[in-house]
Scaffold this active site. Structure first.
Site, PDB file in Angstrom:
ATOM      1  N   LYS A  73       1.773   0.387  14.046  1.00 28.13           N
ATOM      2  CA  LYS A  73       2.081  -1.021  13.792  1.00 28.13           C
ATOM      3  C   LYS A  73       3.343  -1.403  14.562  1.00 28.13           C
ATOM      4  O   LYS A  73       4.286  -0.616  14.646  1.00 28.13           O
ATOM      5  CB  LYS A  73       2.283  -1.241  12.291  1.00 28.13           C
ATOM      6  CG  LYS A  73       2.428  -2.705  11.879  1.00 28.13           C
ATOM      7  CD  LYS A  73       2.515  -2.837  10.351  1.00 28.13           C
ATOM      8  CE  LYS A  73       2.618  -4.284   9.906  1.00 28.13           C
ATOM      9  NZ  LYS A  73       2.680  -4.422   8.437  1.00 28.13           N
ATOM     10  N   SER A  80      -0.532  -7.663   6.356  1.00 32.14           N
ATOM     11  CA  SER A  80      -0.083  -7.913   7.694  1.00 32.14           C
ATOM     12  C   SER A  80      -0.429  -6.819   8.709  1.00 32.14           C
ATOM     13  O   SER A  80      -0.331  -7.053   9.913  1.00 32.14           O
ATOM     14  CB  SER A  80       1.435  -8.113   7.682  1.00 32.14           C
ATOM     15  OG  SER A  80       2.097  -6.918   7.307  1.00 32.14           O
ATOM     16  N   SER A 110       0.288  -4.930   2.463  1.00 34.66           N
ATOM     17  CA  SER A 110      -0.092  -5.015   3.874  1.00 34.66           C
ATOM     18  C   SER A 110      -0.778  -3.804   4.485  1.00 34.66           C
ATOM     19  O   SER A 110      -1.282  -3.886   5.606  1.00 34.66           O
ATOM     20  CB  SER A 110       1.127  -5.338   4.726  1.00 34.66           C
ATOM     21  OG  SER A 110       1.379  -6.719   4.661  1.00 34.66           O
TER      22      SER A 110
END
Ligand code: GLN
Length: 446
Positions: free
Chosen positions: A52, A127, A151
């Protein structure tokens, strides 16, 4: 080549480590050339993974999918990156996300729109949407995400993969770009529970560089996967199965409960009475912490600096106005308001007290039960654009995941069925630092 084949449709990657990844793979091949016993290999030897884009990676940009950090290269790597390296993993690139991890659909990225591999008209969740989509599309064997209010688990549920948020303090946050420091936690996304256990094994453990890192013994997570959950005491929180939960999602979860019972588990309904306060409590605390953490982006130290400015104050203002997206600005304003003098007691302090009550709800249930289960999210993935104009509806999506972050507990989302061709996630919540039981239950179910 799988990434090249699929990513023009999925748009999971924001950076590809095209030169370094093959080099690292070659280097690794030499390092392990003399190892003859498979058990002596590093746990992730040669395994490609995606990261990420809020986890600092020396040599690759770290942008948090924000304009304000476009092109930013961190001078150091996060502790999790060092641990992945030691475990033999090969990071192949950085994955798209909601800007600064604020969002539930990855639509708040300033870079690109990531699509759900199961249906390209739908969001991958967020997210960590890029992290979940890339595993679901078979681009990488694992990815790392971060989970502040859901997330990792919610995008894992939407994309039909496994996602684990570890106990707060189990995985070092050193080098994770801070959103809400008292809630943020890094964790793995994979296609099955065994892989999650292996990635967790590689990244978990005490780190003196993170003052909230817990110095606890790390168990062997693979050994926990016995397949046996006879007599396991499971609680279903009625608050996660009631109003606001899509009836078809509920049916899929009820089926999963039947399966757990058939495996010998004992299941009962319980109540987590303060659940209804979790959402406002979270959005106050997370925004307050975010407003403080994001003060550092001022055009001086990181990322972009606005052009044509009059003076220092003008430079701060223009850089932040141009660099941050709408959702980030909304959170900074909300958080600054909640922390301002005269309001602190009414909002921030009150929310901290509510947080304690939510944690006590969990303590009470865990005095009698081993795990708590329910849906990861109230619905399956929604259509791209469906919720962008209404931030409150978007926030409601986190109702099942947020209480877990407020209490600092571990929780996993595993695929447990489909509604109209879209995956449903089953959430399994455990006691603090009892990842082993969470993984054992998830593995037995799988
Ligand atoms: N959707 C939640 C938020 O926007 C959770 C995000 C996260 O876990 N990083 O804050």
């Amino acid at each position: 080549s799988r990434i090249e084949e699929t990513d023009n449709k999925v748009n999971a990657f924001v950076t590809l480590n095209k030169e370094n990844a093959p080099r690292r793979a070659d280097q690794l091949e030499q390092e392990i050339a003399d190892i003859t016993d498979v058990d002596d290999l590093p746990i992730l030897a040669g395994i490609p993974g995606g990261i990420k884009d809020n986890i600092c990676t020396q040599g690759m940009p770290t942008t948090c999918s924000s304009k304000i950090l476009s092109g930013y290269k961190s001078p150091y790597s996060a502790t999790v990156m060092k641990r992945l390296h030691a475990a033999g993993a090969v990071p192949v690139g950085k994955l798209n996300m909601d800007e600064f991890a604020m969002g539930s659909s990855t639509e708040n990225s300033s870079v690109q729109l990531t699509k759900n591999p199961w249906n390209l008209n739908y969001v991958p969740g967020g997210s960590s949407g890029g992290s979940a989509a890339s595993v679901a599309a078979g681009q990488v064997v694992f990815s790392l995400g971060s989970d502040t209010g859901g997330s990792i688990r919610q995008p894992a549920a939407y994309c039909g993969v496994v996602g684990l948020k570890p106990t707060y303090g189990l995985v070092s946050r050193y080098g994770l770009v801070a959103y809400a420091s008292s809630l943020d936690q890094i964790g793995p996304i994979t296609r099955n529970v065994e892989d999650t256990a292996d990635v967790l094994q590689a990244i978990a453990g005490y780190d003196e560089m993170d003052s909230t890192s817990a110095n606890v013994p790390i168990t062997n997570y693979r050994e926990a996967l016995t397949g046996d959950i006879k007599g396991l005491k499971i609680a279903i929180a009625q608050e996660y199965m009631g109003e606001g939960i899509d009836s078809q999602v509920r049916e899929v979860i009820e089926q999963a409960v039947k399966q757990l019972v058939s495996l010998g588990a004992e299941v009962e309904y319980v109540s987590l009475p303060h659940t209804e306060y979790a959402l406002p409590c979270y959005y106050l605390l997370a925004s307050a912490e975010a407003s403080s953490n994001l003060a550092r982006y001022d055009g001086v130290k990181y990322g972009i600096r606005a052009e044509g400015v009059k003076d220092l104050l003008d430079m701060y203002k223009k850089t932040r106005s141009e660099g941050f997206g709408d959702e980030v600005k909304r959170r900074i304003m909300l958080g600054t308001y909640a922390l301002s003098s005269g309001y602190y007691d009414a909002y921030y302090l009150k929310a901290q007290k509510v947080r304690t009550l939510i944690k006590q709800d969990f303590d009470n249930v865990f005095a009698k039960y081993d795990i708590i289960i329910g849906p990861t999210a109230p619905t399956t993935a929604f259509k791209i654009g469906e919720k962008t104009s209404d931030p409150l509806t978007m926030y409601l999506n986190d109702i099942c995941t947020i209480p877990v972050n407020l209490a600092g507990l571990p929780a996993i989302s595993i695929p447990c069925g489909f509604v109209n061709g879209l995956p449903v996630g089953l959430q399994i919540i455990g006691k603090a630092f009892d990842e082993s039981t969470v993984l054992r239950a998830a593995h037995a179910f799988e």
